[in-house]
Write a protein that holds these residues in place. Structure first.
Motif, PDB file in Angstrom:
ATOM      1  N   ALA A 199       0.848  -1.189   0.000  1.00  0.00           N
ATOM      2  CA  ALA A 199       0.000   0.000   0.000  1.00  0.00           C
ATOM      3  C   ALA A 199       0.885   1.241   0.000  1.00  0.00           C
ATOM      4  O   ALA A 199       1.860   1.315   0.734  1.00  0.00           O
ATOM      5  CB  ALA A 199      -0.905   0.003   1.233  1.00  0.00           C
ATOM      6  N   GLY A 200       0.550   2.185  -0.838  1.00  0.00           N
ATOM      7  CA  GLY A 200       1.330   3.413  -0.946  1.00  0.00           C
ATOM      8  C   GLY A 200       2.401   3.362  -2.018  1.00  0.00           C
ATOM      9  O   GLY A 200       3.056   4.357  -2.290  1.00  0.00           O
ATOM     10  N   CYS A 201       2.584   2.198  -2.616  1.00  0.00           N
ATOM     11  CA  CYS A 201       3.635   2.027  -3.633  1.00  0.00           C
ATOM     12  C   CYS A 201       3.058   1.582  -4.972  1.00  0.00           C
ATOM     13  O   CYS A 201       3.772   0.995  -5.781  1.00  0.00           O
ATOM     14  CB  CYS A 201       4.644   0.979  -3.174  1.00  0.00           C
ATOM     15  N   GLY A 202       1.777   1.830  -5.208  1.00  0.00           N
ATOM     16  CA  GLY A 202       1.110   1.305  -6.394  1.00  0.00           C
ATOM     17  C   GLY A 202       1.786   1.636  -7.708  1.00  0.00           C
ATOM     18  O   GLY A 202       1.989   0.757  -8.542  1.00  0.00           O
ATOM     19  N   VAL A 203       2.157   2.884  -7.904  1.00  0.00           N
ATOM     20  CA  VAL A 203       2.789   3.269  -9.175  1.00  0.00           C
ATOM     21  C   VAL A 203       4.159   2.609  -9.299  1.00  0.00           C
ATOM     22  O   VAL A 203       4.525   2.091 -10.362  1.00  0.00           O
ATOM     23  CB  VAL A 203       2.900   4.810  -9.280  1.00  0.00           C
ATOM     24  N   TYR A 204       4.911   2.594  -8.218  1.00  0.00           N
ATOM     25  CA  TYR A 204       6.228   1.938  -8.218  1.00  0.00           C
ATOM     26  C   TYR A 204       6.062   0.451  -8.524  1.00  0.00           C
ATOM     27  O   TYR A 204       6.750  -0.083  -9.403  1.00  0.00           O
ATOM     28  CB  TYR A 204       6.907   2.141  -6.860  1.00  0.00           C
ATOM     29  N   ASN A 205       5.140  -0.223  -7.809  1.00  0.00           N
ATOM     30  CA  ASN A 205       4.910  -1.644  -8.052  1.00  0.00           C
ATOM     31  C   ASN A 205       4.467  -1.901  -9.477  1.00  0.00           C
ATOM     32  O   ASN A 205       4.907  -2.871 -10.107  1.00  0.00           O
ATOM     33  CB  ASN A 205       3.884  -2.209  -7.077  1.00  0.00           C
ATOM     34  N   ALA A 206       3.595  -1.065 -10.018  1.00  0.00           N
ATOM     35  CA  ALA A 206       3.119  -1.246 -11.390  1.00  0.00           C
ATOM     36  C   ALA A 206       4.271  -1.219 -12.382  1.00  0.00           C
ATOM     37  O   ALA A 206       4.335  -2.037 -13.304  1.00  0.00           O
ATOM     38  CB  ALA A 206       2.085  -0.173 -11.743  1.00  0.00           C
ATOM     39  N   SER A 207       5.204  -0.307 -12.184  1.00  0.00           N
ATOM     40  CA  SER A 207       6.345  -0.226 -13.115  1.00  0.00           C
ATOM     41  C   SER A 207       7.225  -1.459 -13.007  1.00  0.00           C
ATOM     42  O   SER A 207       7.735  -1.962 -14.013  1.00  0.00           O
ATOM     43  CB  SER A 207       7.155   1.048 -12.867  1.00  0.00           C
ATOM     44  N   LYS A 208       7.398  -1.978 -11.807  1.00  0.00           N
ATOM     45  CA  LYS A 208       8.234  -3.168 -11.618  1.00  0.00           C
ATOM     46  C   LYS A 208       7.529  -4.426 -12.128  1.00  0.00           C
ATOM     47  O   LYS A 208       8.163  -5.292 -12.724  1.00  0.00           O
ATOM     48  CB  LYS A 208       8.629  -3.330 -10.148  1.00  0.00           C
ATOM     49  N   PHE A 209       6.220  -4.536 -11.910  1.00  0.00           N
ATOM     50  CA  PHE A 209       5.462  -5.657 -12.465  1.00  0.00           C
ATOM     51  C   PHE A 209       5.532  -5.623 -13.993  1.00  0.00           C
ATOM     52  O   PHE A 209       5.603  -6.663 -14.642  1.00  0.00           O
ATOM     53  CB  PHE A 209       4.005  -5.620 -12.003  1.00  0.00           C
ATOM     54  N   ALA A 210       5.510  -4.433 -14.571  1.00  0.00           N
ATOM     55  CA  ALA A 210       5.591  -4.300 -16.030  1.00  0.00           C
ATOM     56  C   ALA A 210       6.927  -4.824 -16.552  1.00  0.00           C
ATOM     57  O   ALA A 210       6.972  -5.528 -17.567  1.00  0.00           O
ATOM     58  CB  ALA A 210       5.388  -2.843 -16.444  1.00  0.00           C
ATOM     59  N   VAL A 211       8.007  -4.503 -15.862  1.00  0.00           N
ATOM     60  CA  VAL A 211       9.325  -5.001 -16.274  1.00  0.00           C
ATOM     61  C   VAL A 211       9.357  -6.519 -16.177  1.00  0.00           C
ATOM     62  O   VAL A 211       9.915  -7.197 -17.046  1.00  0.00           O
ATOM     63  CB  VAL A 211      10.455  -4.367 -15.431  1.00  0.00           C
ATOM     64  N   GLU A 212       8.735  -7.067 -15.126  1.00  0.00           N
ATOM     65  CA  GLU A 212       8.668  -8.525 -14.970  1.00  0.00           C
ATOM     66  C   GLU A 212       7.943  -9.164 -16.157  1.00  0.00           C
ATOM     67  O   GLU A 212       8.437 -10.112 -16.755  1.00  0.00           O
ATOM     68  CB  GLU A 212       7.925  -8.884 -13.683  1.00  0.00           C
ATOM     69  N   GLY A 213       6.754  -8.665 -16.481  1.00  0.00           N
ATOM     70  CA  GLY A 213       5.979  -9.233 -17.580  1.00  0.00           C
ATOM     71  C   GLY A 213       6.688  -9.100 -18.918  1.00  0.00           C
ATOM     72  O   GLY A 213       6.717 -10.047 -19.716  1.00  0.00           O
ATOM     73  N   PHE A 214       7.249  -7.929 -19.160  1.00  0.00           N
ATOM     74  CA  PHE A 214       8.003  -7.713 -20.399  1.00  0.00           C
ATOM     75  C   PHE A 214       9.164  -8.694 -20.496  1.00  0.00           C
ATOM     76  O   PHE A 214       9.392  -9.319 -21.538  1.00  0.00           O
ATOM     77  CB  PHE A 214       8.522  -6.271 -20.452  1.00  0.00           C
ATOM     78  N   SER A 215       9.887  -8.859 -19.404  1.00  0.00           N
ATOM     79  CA  SER A 215      11.059  -9.735 -19.402  1.00  0.00           C
ATOM     80  C   SER A 215      10.674 -11.190 -19.627  1.00  0.00           C
ATOM     81  O   SER A 215      11.369 -11.913 -20.359  1.00  0.00           O
ATOM     82  CB  SER A 215      11.813  -9.598 -18.071  1.00  0.00           C
TER      83      SER A 215
END
Length: 92
Positions: free
Chosen positions: A23-39
């Motif tokens: 909680a409180g890190c949604g935008v940060y987490n979204a960017s990291k999840f995106a890198v995971e999926g892309f990778s």
């Protein structure tokens, strides 16, 4: 270059924020999840070409993330004090 030489190894370094959201890190987490999926997708695309991809997810380590580069919202919404607000307080 990797495609032509039929070998190579890409190292992606998102962060532990790519597999555990807070909680409180949604935008940060979204960017990291995106890198995971892309990778993960890229790994499948380059494998037949003789290339590899490794995702490295380091745990917490000291950076300037919560230092002078950290910005607080100008408007605080009290309804979020128990969730995202607790993260905001820890960053102080």
């Amino acid at each position: 270059m990797f495609r032509k030489q039929k070998s190579g190894h890409i190292i992606q370094i998102p962060s532990h924020g790519g597999f555990k959201a807070l909680a409180g890190c949604g935008v940060y987490n979204a960017s990291k999840f995106a890198v995971e999926g892309f990778s993960e997708a890229l790994s499948q695309e380059i494998a037949p070409l003789g290339n590899k991809l490794t995702i490295v997810e380091p745990g917490p380590f000291r950076t300037n993330f919560a230092g002078s580069s950290f910005r607080h919202a100008q408007k605080i919404i009290e309804d979020y004090n128990l969730t995202a607000g607790s993260f905001r307080e820890r960053m102080k």
